[in-house]
Design a protein around this motif. Structure first.
Motif, PDB file in Angstrom:
ATOM      1  N   SER A   1      20.438   5.116  12.092  1.00  0.00           N
ATOM      2  CA  SER A   1      20.903   4.006  12.917  1.00  0.00           C
ATOM      3  C   SER A   1      20.449   2.667  12.342  1.00  0.00           C
ATOM      4  O   SER A   1      19.639   2.613  11.421  1.00  0.00           O
ATOM      5  N   ALA A   2      20.974   1.618  12.925  1.00  0.00           N
ATOM      6  CA  ALA A   2      20.514   0.276  12.549  1.00  0.00           C
ATOM      7  C   ALA A   2      19.024   0.189  12.850  1.00  0.00           C
ATOM      8  O   ALA A   2      18.559   0.682  13.875  1.00  0.00           O
ATOM      9  N   HIS A   3      18.288  -0.388  11.952  1.00  0.00           N
ATOM     10  CA  HIS A   3      16.839  -0.467  12.123  1.00  0.00           C
ATOM     11  C   HIS A   3      16.479  -1.492  13.188  1.00  0.00           C
ATOM     12  O   HIS A   3      17.065  -2.576  13.240  1.00  0.00           O
ATOM     13  N   LEU A   4      15.523  -1.134  14.025  1.00  0.00           N
ATOM     14  CA  LEU A   4      15.061  -2.064  15.051  1.00  0.00           C
ATOM     15  C   LEU A   4      14.208  -3.140  14.401  1.00  0.00           C
ATOM     16  O   LEU A   4      13.252  -2.832  13.686  1.00  0.00           O
ATOM     17  N   GLU A   5      14.538  -4.376  14.652  1.00  0.00           N
ATOM     18  CA  GLU A   5      13.826  -5.494  14.038  1.00  0.00           C
ATOM     19  C   GLU A   5      12.337  -5.451  14.352  1.00  0.00           C
ATOM     20  O   GLU A   5      11.510  -5.772  13.505  1.00  0.00           O
ATOM     21  N   ALA A   6      11.978  -5.041  15.565  1.00  0.00           N
ATOM     22  CA  ALA A   6      10.560  -4.974  15.941  1.00  0.00           C
ATOM     23  C   ALA A   6       9.798  -4.031  15.012  1.00  0.00           C
ATOM     24  O   ALA A   6       8.680  -4.332  14.591  1.00  0.00           O
TER      25      ALA A   6
ATOM     26  N   ASN B   1       6.205  -3.172  10.220  1.00  0.00           N
ATOM     27  CA  ASN B   1       5.939  -2.476   8.958  1.00  0.00           C
ATOM     28  C   ASN B   1       5.762  -3.452   7.804  1.00  0.00           C
ATOM     29  O   ASN B   1       4.867  -3.281   6.975  1.00  0.00           O
ATOM     30  N   ARG B   2       6.599  -4.481   7.757  1.00  0.00           N
ATOM     31  CA  ARG B   2       6.490  -5.472   6.681  1.00  0.00           C
ATOM     32  C   ARG B   2       5.123  -6.154   6.712  1.00  0.00           C
ATOM     33  O   ARG B   2       4.440  -6.255   5.692  1.00  0.00           O
ATOM     34  N   GLN B   3       4.708  -6.589   7.895  1.00  0.00           N
ATOM     35  CA  GLN B   3       3.415  -7.266   8.032  1.00  0.00           C
ATOM     36  C   GLN B   3       2.262  -6.349   7.644  1.00  0.00           C
ATOM     37  O   GLN B   3       1.337  -6.757   6.931  1.00  0.00           O
ATOM     38  N   ARG B   4       2.321  -5.125   8.101  1.00  0.00           N
ATOM     39  CA  ARG B   4       1.235  -4.188   7.811  1.00  0.00           C
ATOM     40  C   ARG B   4       1.142  -3.877   6.320  1.00  0.00           C
ATOM     41  O   ARG B   4       0.043  -3.787   5.773  1.00  0.00           O
ATOM     42  N   LEU B   5       2.269  -3.701   5.690  1.00  0.00           N
ATOM     43  CA  LEU B   5       2.245  -3.423   4.256  1.00  0.00           C
ATOM     44  C   LEU B   5       1.692  -4.605   3.470  1.00  0.00           C
ATOM     45  O   LEU B   5       0.951  -4.416   2.497  1.00  0.00           O
ATOM     46  N   GLU B   6       2.017  -5.820   3.892  1.00  0.00           N
ATOM     47  CA  GLU B   6       1.447  -7.008   3.244  1.00  0.00           C
ATOM     48  C   GLU B   6      -0.068  -7.045   3.430  1.00  0.00           C
ATOM     49  O   GLU B   6      -0.806  -7.360   2.490  1.00  0.00           O
ATOM     50  N   GLU B   7      -0.537  -6.722   4.632  1.00  0.00           N
ATOM     51  CA  GLU B   7      -1.983  -6.715   4.897  1.00  0.00           C
ATOM     52  C   GLU B   7      -2.694  -5.639   4.079  1.00  0.00           C
ATOM     53  O   GLU B   7      -3.786  -5.877   3.549  1.00  0.00           O
ATOM     54  N   VAL B   8      -2.096  -4.466   3.970  1.00  0.00           N
ATOM     55  CA  VAL B   8      -2.691  -3.392   3.168  1.00  0.00           C
ATOM     56  C   VAL B   8      -2.743  -3.809   1.703  1.00  0.00           C
ATOM     57  O   VAL B   8      -3.767  -3.622   1.030  1.00  0.00           O
ATOM     58  N   ALA B   9      -1.672  -4.399   1.194  1.00  0.00           N
ATOM     59  CA  ALA B   9      -1.645  -4.852  -0.206  1.00  0.00           C
ATOM     60  C   ALA B   9      -2.742  -5.887  -0.460  1.00  0.00           C
ATOM     61  O   ALA B   9      -3.439  -5.821  -1.484  1.00  0.00           O
ATOM     62  N   ARG B  10      -2.905  -6.818   0.478  1.00  0.00           N
ATOM     63  CA  ARG B  10      -3.970  -7.825   0.339  1.00  0.00           C
ATOM     64  C   ARG B  10      -5.344  -7.179   0.330  1.00  0.00           C
ATOM     65  O   ARG B  10      -6.211  -7.526  -0.482  1.00  0.00           O
ATOM     66  N   ALA B  11      -5.558  -6.229   1.240  1.00  0.00           N
ATOM     67  CA  ALA B  11      -6.858  -5.541   1.307  1.00  0.00           C
ATOM     68  C   ALA B  11      -7.111  -4.747   0.026  1.00  0.00           C
ATOM     69  O   ALA B  11      -8.250  -4.673  -0.450  1.00  0.00           O
ATOM     70  N   GLN B  12      -6.063  -4.183  -0.550  1.00  0.00           N
ATOM     71  CA  GLN B  12      -6.226  -3.485  -1.834  1.00  0.00           C
ATOM     72  C   GLN B  12      -6.577  -4.476  -2.943  1.00  0.00           C
ATOM     73  O   GLN B  12      -7.473  -4.224  -3.747  1.00  0.00           O
ATOM     74  N   GLU B  13      -5.884  -5.611  -2.971  1.00  0.00           N
ATOM     75  CA  GLU B  13      -6.160  -6.632  -3.985  1.00  0.00           C
ATOM     76  C   GLU B  13      -7.582  -7.169  -3.863  1.00  0.00           C
ATOM     77  O   GLU B  13      -8.228  -7.474  -4.873  1.00  0.00           O
ATOM     78  N   ASP B  14      -8.082  -7.261  -2.619  1.00  0.00           N
ATOM     79  CA  ASP B  14      -9.434  -7.757  -2.375  1.00  0.00           C
ATOM     80  C   ASP B  14     -10.502  -6.698  -2.609  1.00  0.00           C
ATOM     81  O   ASP B  14     -11.696  -6.978  -2.452  1.00  0.00           O
ATOM     82  N   GLY B  15     -10.089  -5.471  -2.937  1.00  0.00           N
ATOM     83  CA  GLY B  15     -11.043  -4.405  -3.206  1.00  0.00           C
ATOM     84  C   GLY B  15     -11.603  -3.720  -1.967  1.00  0.00           C
ATOM     85  O   GLY B  15     -12.536  -2.937  -2.064  1.00  0.00           O
ATOM     86  N   VAL B  16     -11.021  -4.003  -0.802  1.00  0.00           N
ATOM     87  CA  VAL B  16     -11.479  -3.399   0.449  1.00  0.00           C
ATOM     88  C   VAL B  16     -10.930  -1.981   0.591  1.00  0.00           C
ATOM     89  O   VAL B  16     -11.589  -1.117   1.176  1.00  0.00           O
ATOM     90  N   LEU B  17      -9.737  -1.749   0.069  1.00  0.00           N
ATOM     91  CA  LEU B  17      -9.080  -0.446   0.165  1.00  0.00           C
ATOM     92  C   LEU B  17      -8.828   0.123  -1.221  1.00  0.00           C
ATOM     93  O   LEU B  17      -8.625  -0.625  -2.192  1.00  0.00           O
ATOM     94  N   ALA B  18      -8.795   1.441  -1.289  1.00  0.00           N
ATOM     95  CA  ALA B  18      -8.473   2.142  -2.534  1.00  0.00           C
ATOM     96  C   ALA B  18      -7.096   1.729  -3.025  1.00  0.00           C
ATOM     97  O   ALA B  18      -6.210   1.431  -2.221  1.00  0.00           O
ATOM     98  N   ARG B  19      -6.948   1.761  -4.326  1.00  0.00           N
ATOM     99  CA  ARG B  19      -5.656   1.385  -4.925  1.00  0.00           C
ATOM    100  C   ARG B  19      -4.948   2.589  -5.538  1.00  0.00           C
ATOM    101  O   ARG B  19      -3.959   2.426  -6.233  1.00  0.00           O
ATOM    102  N   HIS B  20      -5.433   3.812  -5.268  1.00  0.00           N
ATOM    103  CA  HIS B  20      -4.812   4.973  -5.911  1.00  0.00           C
ATOM    104  C   HIS B  20      -3.481   5.366  -5.265  1.00  0.00           C
ATOM    105  O   HIS B  20      -2.808   6.256  -5.771  1.00  0.00           O
ATOM    106  N   HIS B  21      -3.097   4.721  -4.184  1.00  0.00           N
ATOM    107  CA  HIS B  21      -1.775   4.910  -3.578  1.00  0.00           C
ATOM    108  C   HIS B  21      -1.175   3.530  -3.318  1.00  0.00           C
ATOM    109  O   HIS B  21      -1.897   2.609  -2.924  1.00  0.00           O
ATOM    110  N   PRO B  22       0.131   3.363  -3.495  1.00  0.00           N
ATOM    111  CA  PRO B  22       0.746   2.081  -3.132  1.00  0.00           C
ATOM    112  C   PRO B  22       0.626   1.874  -1.613  1.00  0.00           C
ATOM    113  O   PRO B  22       0.458   2.841  -0.858  1.00  0.00           O
ATOM    114  N   PRO B  23       0.723   0.632  -1.147  1.00  0.00           N
ATOM    115  CA  PRO B  23       0.548   0.351   0.283  1.00  0.00           C
ATOM    116  C   PRO B  23       1.410   1.217   1.201  1.00  0.00           C
ATOM    117  O   PRO B  23       0.926   1.717   2.221  1.00  0.00           O
TER     118      PRO B  23
END
Length: 185
Positions: free
Chosen positions: A108-113, A118-140
């Protein structure tokens, strides 16, 4: 007598939430929803347009409540995992709505909410990985999917597994520990 449109919408949304959580989109009946809400079917269609759009409204409201009750912190994914585990343990209807959404709305059409969260969370995970807070062995996206899967693993087990499962606190501790190990840099 003046009708209270907001009150009627809320009653329809509440009745639809219970109906969809129990029976999914295919099993839900507009007649039952309208009857439980104390209004006629025409009002349901006037406010929501269709059963699918009503489900979208129910699921969007579920997402909004979820975001308030289960705050996300990319720098503390084990804590998030524990909160996510607790939320679905405490709210089986919310768990069922999520399952129905995945089962019955994959194309179905994706719900904007959902897309925006998901977009915001993936950006936050990527930032935390770049900052060394999270493992980088998996993409966000993989890391977030794994965290969510681990967090909901106990609540998605077959009922027969309940007899073998540890108590709730031990299940939660296992979730938090697994996510800690998965995300440690």
């Amino acid at each position: 007598m003046i009708r209270d449109a907001d009150r009627t919408r809320k009653k329809l949304l509440d009745a639809a939430t219970a109906e969809f959580a129990e029976l999914g989109i295919a099993g839900a009946r507009v007649n039952r929803i309208a009857e439980v809400a104390g209004c006629n079917k025409a009002m349901l269609y006037a406010y929501y347009g269709s059963k699918d759009l009503l489900f979208d409204a129910v699921f969007t409201a579920h997402v909004a409540e979820f975001l308030v009750r289960v705050p996300f912190d990319a720098t503390d994914l084990p804590g998030y995992a524990g909160r996510l585990h607790d939320y679905f343990e405490d709210n089986p209807a919310a768990r069922r709505l999520s399952v129905w959404y995945r089962l019955e709305r994959p194309g179905s059409a994706h719900l904007e909410a959902v897309v925006e969260v998901n977009r915001q969370r993936l950006e936050e995970v990527a930032r935390a990985q770049e900052d060394g807070v999270l493992a980088r062995h998996h993409p966000p996206v993989a890391l977030l999917a794994l965290v969510q899967a681990v967090s909901t693993s106990w609540s998605s087990m077959n009922p027969e597994f309940d007899a073998l499962a540890p108590d709730r606190e031990e299940r939660r501790a296992a979730v938090v520990d697994a996510v800690r190990r998965l995300t440690a840099p």
